[in-house]
Write an enzyme that holds these catalytic residues in place. Structure first.
Site, short mmCIF file in Angstrom:
data_model
loop_
_atom_site.label_atom_id
_atom_site.label_comp_id
_atom_site.label_asym_id
_atom_site.label_seq_id
_atom_site.Cartn_x
_atom_site.Cartn_y
_atom_site.Cartn_z
N ASP A 21 48.53 -66.99 41.23
CA ASP A 21 48.79 -66.38 39.93
C ASP A 21 50.07 -66.93 39.28
O ASP A 21 51.17 -66.63 39.75
CB ASP A 21 48.91 -64.86 40.13
CG ASP A 21 49.26 -64.11 38.87
OD1 ASP A 21 48.99 -64.62 37.77
OD2 ASP A 21 49.80 -62.99 38.97
N SER A 24 52.91 -64.16 37.84
CA SER A 24 53.78 -63.30 38.65
C SER A 24 54.45 -64.18 39.69
O SER A 24 54.15 -65.38 39.76
CB SER A 24 52.97 -62.17 39.32
OG SER A 24 52.10 -62.71 40.31
N ASN A 26 55.47 -62.97 43.19
CA ASN A 26 55.54 -62.44 44.57
C ASN A 26 54.25 -62.69 45.34
O ASN A 26 53.17 -62.74 44.75
CB ASN A 26 55.80 -60.93 44.55
CG ASN A 26 57.23 -60.60 44.16
OD1 ASN A 26 57.56 -60.50 42.99
ND2 ASN A 26 58.09 -60.42 45.16
N TRP A 28 51.85 -61.02 48.23
CA TRP A 28 51.57 -59.80 48.98
C TRP A 28 50.16 -59.84 49.57
O TRP A 28 49.27 -60.52 49.04
CB TRP A 28 51.73 -58.53 48.12
CG TRP A 28 50.74 -58.40 46.99
CD1 TRP A 28 50.92 -58.79 45.70
CD2 TRP A 28 49.42 -57.85 47.06
NE1 TRP A 28 49.79 -58.51 44.96
CE2 TRP A 28 48.86 -57.94 45.77
CE3 TRP A 28 48.65 -57.28 48.09
CZ2 TRP A 28 47.56 -57.49 45.47
CZ3 TRP A 28 47.36 -56.84 47.80
CH2 TRP A 28 46.83 -56.96 46.51
N TYR A 66 50.91 -55.07 37.53
CA TYR A 66 50.26 -56.18 36.84
C TYR A 66 49.65 -55.64 35.55
O TYR A 66 49.64 -54.43 35.32
CB TYR A 66 49.17 -56.78 37.72
CG TYR A 66 49.69 -57.39 39.00
CD1 TYR A 66 50.21 -58.68 39.01
CD2 TYR A 66 49.69 -56.68 40.20
CE1 TYR A 66 50.71 -59.24 40.18
CE2 TYR A 66 50.18 -57.23 41.37
CZ TYR A 66 50.69 -58.52 41.35
OH TYR A 66 51.18 -59.07 42.50
N ASP A 209 48.48 -68.43 32.17
CA ASP A 209 48.38 -67.43 33.24
C ASP A 209 47.04 -67.51 33.97
O ASP A 209 46.02 -67.01 33.49
CB ASP A 209 48.58 -66.03 32.64
CG ASP A 209 48.59 -64.93 33.69
OD1 ASP A 209 48.52 -65.25 34.89
OD2 ASP A 209 48.65 -63.76 33.31
N THR A 212 45.00 -64.22 34.63
CA THR A 212 44.32 -63.49 33.55
C THR A 212 43.00 -64.18 33.25
O THR A 212 42.98 -65.40 33.07
CB THR A 212 45.21 -63.44 32.28
OG1 THR A 212 46.37 -62.65 32.57
CG2 THR A 212 44.48 -62.82 31.10
#
Length: 321
Positions: A21, A24, A26, A28, A66, A209, A212
């Site tokens: 992505d 963003s 991070n 996880w 998000y 992005d 998206t």
């Protein structure tokens, strides 16, 4: 559409399907410690720190939101690998709570953010930037090819440290980054059938992005575009007559002096439901006052190969092939 690839965390490796992505910063994955009430966690692969010899405890609280979906958990540290590139001591989040339905139905287990470090929650160095620090890549760049052919077995390709000349044609349009947060740049024009937005004197803020799915723009402009194309609005989507798609006008995005066009078959999504074919405009409106005016998601990043360059602080586009 959902684009995802393989990431492994820990020693021996624990494998996950991950959404890469650019919107963003991070990394996880669901945690093996998540409560039984977390349905998204139960239905996806979970990271178990007790099974990894390279795990290092961190434990700080983590929370991220998000455009769709949010989650909370805690930070941990371990080795994280993508396509044989292994970053040591990568901080990532173990997700404990993933409210709502968005992550329940997702084909991916977690997310790997590839935006700028400045937007990383908890000040964590993102995976790619840490890999650059550790000398893993030839250049501080990465590139995305996203296939729009749903019948193809290859969903796309992410190249780390270089570009793949086999997946683009012609010259690149290079846009300087205007804010080292998202991959944000100036858009000098959006136009279709007499509806226009942005200009050389009043550029719009836009981001590339990969996380998206659609092209997102100002509510009012998107409604005007939908109207000009003769669409019918229903539950937040704009439906078009499928027989008209081949004859729709070009949708043009201007960056500097370059015009990047999408034809009807590129900006309209064809969806099958109950044996019926539906044609939906691949655009969505967002309220004014949003962080950026335009989000160029997968509807744009399929037809255009995109290169993200931390060295030059640019994002570049060329026609995909």
């Amino acid at each position: 559409s959902q684009y995802y690839g393989d990431v492994s965390i820990g020693t021996p490796p624990q494998d996950f399907r991950i959404l890469f992505d650019t919107g963003s910063s991070n990394l996880w994955v669901p945690s093996s410690k998540c409560p039984a009430s977390n349905e998204a966690c139960r239905t996806h692969r979970r990271y178990n720190s007790s099974k990894s010899s390279t795990y290092v405890k961190d434990g700080r609280a983590f929370a991220i939101k998000y455009g769709t979906g949010s989650l909370t958990g805690f930070l941990s540290t371990d080795t994280a690998c993508v396509a044989g590139a292994c970053v040591d001591n990568q901080k990532f989040a173990e997700a404990m709570e993933e409210p709502g339905q968005v992550f329940v139905t997702s084909k991916f287990d977690g997310i790997l953010g590839m935006g700028y470090p400045s937007i990383a929650v908890d000040g964590v160095t993102p995976w790619f930037n840490k890999g650059v620090e550790q000398g893993l890549f030839k250049k501080p760049i990465f590139a995305f090819y996203l296939s729009r052919d749903t019948s193809s077995s290859e969903g796309g390709e992410l190249v780390l440290g270089d570009v793949d000349s086999g997946h683009y044609t012609g010259q690149f349009t290079k846009a300087p980054i205007t804010s080292k947060t998202y991959w944000m740049f100036d858009l000098h024009g959006v136009s279709i059938k007499g509806v226009t937005d942005c200009s050389q004197s009043r550029p719009c803020g836009a981001i590339a992005d990969t996380g998206t799915s659609l092209i997102v723009g100002p509510e009012e402009t998107v409604a005007k575009i939908a109207d000009a194309l003769g669409s019918v609005s229903q539950s937040g989507l704009y439906f078009l007559d499928c027989s008209s798609v081949d004859y729709l006008p070009l949708l043009t995005f201007q960056i500097g002096q370059d015009k990047l066009n999408l034809d009807g078959n590129q900006y309209v999504l064809k969806l099958r439901s109950g044996g019926q074919l539906f044609c939906v405009l691949g655009m969505q409106g967002q309220p004014s006052g949003s962080v950026v005016d335009w989000i160029l998601g997968d509807v744009f990043l399929g037809p255009y190969y995109s290169v993200y360059d931390f060295g030059q602080n640019t994002v570049s586009f060329a026609k995909s092939k």
